[in-house]
Design a protein around this motif. Structure first.
Motif, PDB file in Angstrom:
ATOM      1  N   SER A 265      33.415 -18.835 -21.795  1.00 45.78           N
ATOM      2  CA  SER A 265      33.221 -19.452 -23.105  1.00 45.78           C
ATOM      3  C   SER A 265      31.740 -19.661 -23.405  1.00 45.78           C
ATOM      4  N   GLU A 266      30.927 -19.916 -22.363  1.00 42.56           N
ATOM      5  CA  GLU A 266      29.493 -20.111 -22.569  1.00 42.56           C
ATOM      6  C   GLU A 266      28.827 -18.807 -22.999  1.00 42.56           C
ATOM      7  N   LEU A 267      29.233 -17.703 -22.406  1.00 47.11           N
ATOM      8  CA  LEU A 267      28.622 -16.413 -22.718  1.00 47.11           C
ATOM      9  C   LEU A 267      29.132 -15.837 -24.037  1.00 47.11           C
ATOM     10  N   PHE A 268      30.454 -15.865 -24.237  1.00 43.84           N
ATOM     11  CA  PHE A 268      31.051 -15.159 -25.370  1.00 43.84           C
ATOM     12  C   PHE A 268      31.371 -16.079 -26.552  1.00 43.84           C
ATOM     13  N   GLY A 269      31.389 -17.392 -26.315  1.00 38.16           N
ATOM     14  CA  GLY A 269      31.732 -18.316 -27.378  1.00 38.16           C
ATOM     15  C   GLY A 269      33.231 -18.406 -27.569  1.00 38.16           C
ATOM     16  N   TYR A 270      33.645 -19.232 -28.524  1.00 39.99           N
ATOM     17  CA  TYR A 270      35.079 -19.390 -28.789  1.00 39.99           C
ATOM     18  C   TYR A 270      35.291 -19.836 -30.218  1.00 39.99           C
ATOM     19  N   ARG A 271      36.532 -19.701 -30.663  1.00 42.03           N
ATOM     20  CA  ARG A 271      36.935 -20.125 -31.998  1.00 42.03           C
ATOM     21  C   ARG A 271      37.720 -21.428 -31.910  1.00 42.03           C
ATOM     22  N   LYS A 272      37.688 -22.181 -32.972  1.00 47.48           N
ATOM     23  CA  LYS A 272      38.397 -23.452 -33.011  1.00 47.48           C
ATOM     24  C   LYS A 272      39.872 -23.248 -32.701  1.00 47.48           C
ATOM     25  N   GLY A 273      40.391 -24.044 -31.753  1.00 47.13           N
ATOM     26  CA  GLY A 273      41.793 -23.949 -31.371  1.00 47.13           C
ATOM     27  C   GLY A 273      42.073 -22.926 -30.295  1.00 47.13           C
ATOM     28  N   ALA A 274      41.034 -22.272 -29.764  1.00 51.49           N
ATOM     29  CA  ALA A 274      41.252 -21.241 -28.736  1.00 51.49           C
ATOM     30  C   ALA A 274      41.855 -21.835 -27.471  1.00 51.49           C
ATOM     31  N   PHE A 275      41.555 -23.080 -27.180  1.00 52.50           N
ATOM     32  CA  PHE A 275      42.106 -23.769 -26.010  1.00 52.50           C
ATOM     33  C   PHE A 275      42.020 -25.268 -26.268  1.00 52.50           C
ATOM     34  N   VAL A 319      30.727  -8.264 -28.747  1.00 57.87           N
ATOM     35  CA  VAL A 319      31.381  -9.349 -28.005  1.00 57.87           C
ATOM     36  C   VAL A 319      32.578  -9.833 -28.803  1.00 57.87           C
ATOM     37  N   ARG A 320      33.543 -10.387 -28.070  1.00 59.33           N
ATOM     38  CA  ARG A 320      34.737 -10.959 -28.696  1.00 59.33           C
ATOM     39  C   ARG A 320      34.909 -12.379 -28.189  1.00 59.33           C
ATOM     40  N   PRO A 321      34.610 -13.386 -29.022  1.00 62.73           N
ATOM     41  CA  PRO A 321      34.764 -14.772 -28.582  1.00 62.73           C
ATOM     42  C   PRO A 321      36.212 -15.106 -28.228  1.00 62.73           C
ATOM     43  N   LEU A 322      36.405 -16.099 -27.397  1.00 65.96           N
ATOM     44  CA  LEU A 322      37.749 -16.538 -27.047  1.00 65.96           C
ATOM     45  C   LEU A 322      38.477 -17.016 -28.305  1.00 65.96           C
ATOM     46  N   ALA A 324      39.227 -15.198 -30.855  1.00 58.49           N
ATOM     47  CA  ALA A 324      38.909 -14.382 -32.026  1.00 58.49           C
ATOM     48  C   ALA A 324      39.819 -13.168 -32.081  1.00 58.49           C
ATOM     49  N   SER A 325      40.112 -12.698 -33.283  1.00 56.99           N
ATOM     50  CA  SER A 325      40.992 -11.537 -33.448  1.00 56.99           C
ATOM     51  C   SER A 325      40.217 -10.226 -33.430  1.00 56.99           C
ATOM     52  N   ALA A 326      38.877 -10.291 -33.557  1.00 49.95           N
ATOM     53  CA  ALA A 326      38.082  -9.070 -33.590  1.00 49.95           C
ATOM     54  C   ALA A 326      36.738  -9.316 -32.923  1.00 49.95           C
ATOM     55  N   ALA A 327      36.130  -8.221 -32.477  1.00 49.16           N
ATOM     56  CA  ALA A 327      34.805  -8.285 -31.864  1.00 49.16           C
ATOM     57  C   ALA A 327      33.736  -8.085 -32.938  1.00 49.16           C
ATOM     58  N   HIS A 328      32.523  -8.482 -32.623  1.00 51.68           N
ATOM     59  CA  HIS A 328      31.410  -8.275 -33.552  1.00 51.68           C
ATOM     60  C   HIS A 328      30.204  -7.766 -32.770  1.00 51.68           C
ATOM     61  N   LYS A 329      29.317  -7.079 -33.457  1.00 46.93           N
ATOM     62  CA  LYS A 329      28.158  -6.451 -32.830  1.00 46.93           C
ATOM     63  C   LYS A 329      27.078  -7.493 -32.513  1.00 46.93           C
ATOM     64  N   VAL A 330      26.400  -7.257 -31.402  1.00 43.49           N
ATOM     65  CA  VAL A 330      25.231  -8.061 -31.050  1.00 43.49           C
ATOM     66  C   VAL A 330      24.140  -7.116 -30.552  1.00 43.49           C
TER      67      VAL A 330
END
Length: 510
Positions: A265-275, A319-322, A324-330
């Motif tokens: 979660s620290e590296l990829f991030g997360y979305r609200k409600g992921a856990f 990357v695809r945050p925890l 998330a339904s899709a990945a995004h470019k970095v």
């Protein structure tokens, strides 16, 4: 700006002399990473305060960012959540908006909120908040000092304002110079020795700097290998600062510092409600380092499932945050560092083979300090000067016996061990001369007659390090070196040849 109230101090001349010394040291500092720390250390020394903070005002966002705090070793940075505008703190806001220093001799008798300051055993009693200006008389930041006793700090406002304004100006100048585009001829490497913290003139260090310069302006992933304490983060920061991404973020993450779930979660991030507990969206370190560099320290401790996700970042740049339904470019340059043998881990099945070869696109093996002949004394002087600047004291000198002990010590902890040793010696040194007692190094075993060859080799090694150090101080000039040593130039040339020290090219000893 505050009016000049130096005459209100107990000893204005002594204070003015100390102020000039502090400004001179900051002006000579060419490292933008250490300059803010040197500023707050000097401010704490001048004002006799237990805490000093330096804030920089962001013109675009209006934020006040805390960039340095003294003492950094014993106090954590103020617990300010990411994204909070420190101008909402009334004391800082009034300082910026009113463009005058705000002083409180006894906080207990005021309504000032000190919750934004780090807490100690005793509460803060006196505060001084000074606005800092550029040459156009625009506010660029705030210098704040706090004492745990009632104190009349207003008298220090003028001198601290001059000090802080000069420090922020120097910081901006260094960063603008660092970010200037560099045209690198294809057949030449960028000289890095002595820059970006890469201290040393040994053959091993010269080879390392040459490798670093080759990879600066390429998109290659770099794998830094070496023993603990060899300076892997320093090298990674040098690659970032000397390269085209210097004006973007440099982010460091130790892969051994978090368990697998938290590290992901620290590296990829997360979305609200992921856990459970994920109450908001959180951008991970890959997003934080977008456009810049991410150093993954101790990459050998990364769990296997995360290694697969990291491989996708390297291959696809997304990357695809925890949750998330899709990945995004970095756009992130990844530098990995480890003291472990990744090839052996691949053979054991504890590290992915495909990730290993992707990370090792450009490996750099950092030499141990014992392999960097002649660098110990140069590094020791560098660390001593830095420690003196941070403590706000005059530079120290070294006794010959102390230098001999340093050159003979094996330093199993490498540069980190040397740095800690020197900083402690500077703290223990009261007479501006570092002696063997300040180093607390174990005495070398006395050689017996049976060890005659070992003794001779040891003496030649000490002599070689000593001569290299003298040449370094005299910038390779053998005439001045001979004069300093009190020997004939012909004798010096003989000893240089006898000890295999190149004397045909003085620049080799610089």
């Amino acid at each position: 700006m505050s009016e000049n109230n130096l005459d209100q101090l107990p000893d204005p001349l002594a204070h003015a002399s100390a102020l000039i010394g502090c400004i001179t040291r900051i002006g000579l500092d060419s490292d933008d990473a250490s300059l803010p720390g040197a500023c707050v250390a000097a401010a704490a020394h001048l004002s006799h305060c237990e805490l000093c903070q330096l804030y920089r005002l962001d013109d675009a966002t209006g934020r006040l960012d805390l960039i340095a705090q003294h003492p950094s070793a014993t106090l954590p940075l103020a617990d300010t959540p990411s994204g909070v505008d420190l101008r909402h703190v009334r004391l800082l806001r009034d300082t910026v908006d009113q463009r005058v220093a705000v002083s409180m001799d006894d906080v207990w008798n005021s309504t000032c909120d000190t919750a934004f300051l780090p807490a100690l055993g005793s509460p803060w009693r006196a505060l001084l908040s000074v606005p800092l200006f550029d040459r156009f008389n625009t506010v660029t930041g705030v210098l704040l000092c706090a004492a745990q006793r009632p104190a009349a700090l207003q008298a220090y406002a003028f001198s601290l304002g001059q000090l802080g304004s000069f420090a922020l100006h120097q910081l901006a100048l260094l960063r603008s110079l660092r970010c200037m585009p560099v045209v690198v001829p294809q057949d030449r490497a960028v000289p890095l020795a002595g820059m970006y913290g890469l201290i040393g003139s040994s053959t091993a260090m010269a080879h390392t700097c040459q490798l670093i310069s080759k990879v600066l302006h390429t998109p290659y992933t770099v794998l830094l290998r070496g023993e603990t304490g060899t300076g892997k983060e320093v090298v990674a920061r040098a690659i970032h600062q000397a390269g085209p991404r210097a004006d973007k973020a440099f982010v460091v993450q130790n892969c051994a510092a978090f368990p697998e779930g938290l590290l992901e979660s620290e590296l990829f991030g997360y979305r609200k409600g992921a856990f459970t507990g994920a109450e908001r969206n959180y951008a991970g370190l890959f997003d934080a380092a977008h456009g810049g560099t991410l150093l993954l320290d101790e990459i050998g401790d990364m769990p296997l499932p995360l290694q697969a996700k990291l491989l996708r970042v390297l291959q696809e740049g997304e990357v695809r945050p925890l949750g998330a339904s899709a990945a995004h470019k970095v756009d992130v340059r990844i530098i990995a560092a480890t003291h472990r043998d990744l090839a052996a881990m691949v053979a054991q099945g504890s590290f992915r083979e495909d990730l290993y070869y992707r990370l090792a696109q450009f490996p750099i093996q950092l030499p141990a300090l014992r392999e960097r002949e002649g660098d110990v004394l140069q590094l020791a002087r560098h660390f001593a000067d830095k420690a003196c600047a941070n403590l706000g004291r005059t530079p120290v000198q070294w006794s010959n016996i102390a230098l001999d002990q340093l050159s003979s010590h094996p330093f199993p902890g490498n540069v980190r061990e040397l740095k800690c040793l020197v900083e402690r010696a500077v703290l223990l040194c009261d007479d501006n001369l570092i002696l063997p007692a300040h180093l607390s190094l174990p005495l070398a075993p006395v050689a017996t007659a049976v060890d005659d060859v070992t003794l001779r080799q040891r003496m030649e090694r000490v002599e070689r390090v000593f001569l290299l150090d003298c040449l370094q101080k005299n910038r390779g000039n053998r005439t001045r070196t001979a004069r300093e040593l009190g020997v004939a130039r012909r004798t010096l040339l003989y000893r240089l040849a006898r000890l295999n020290i190149p004397c045909g090219d003085a620049s080799a000893e610089r």
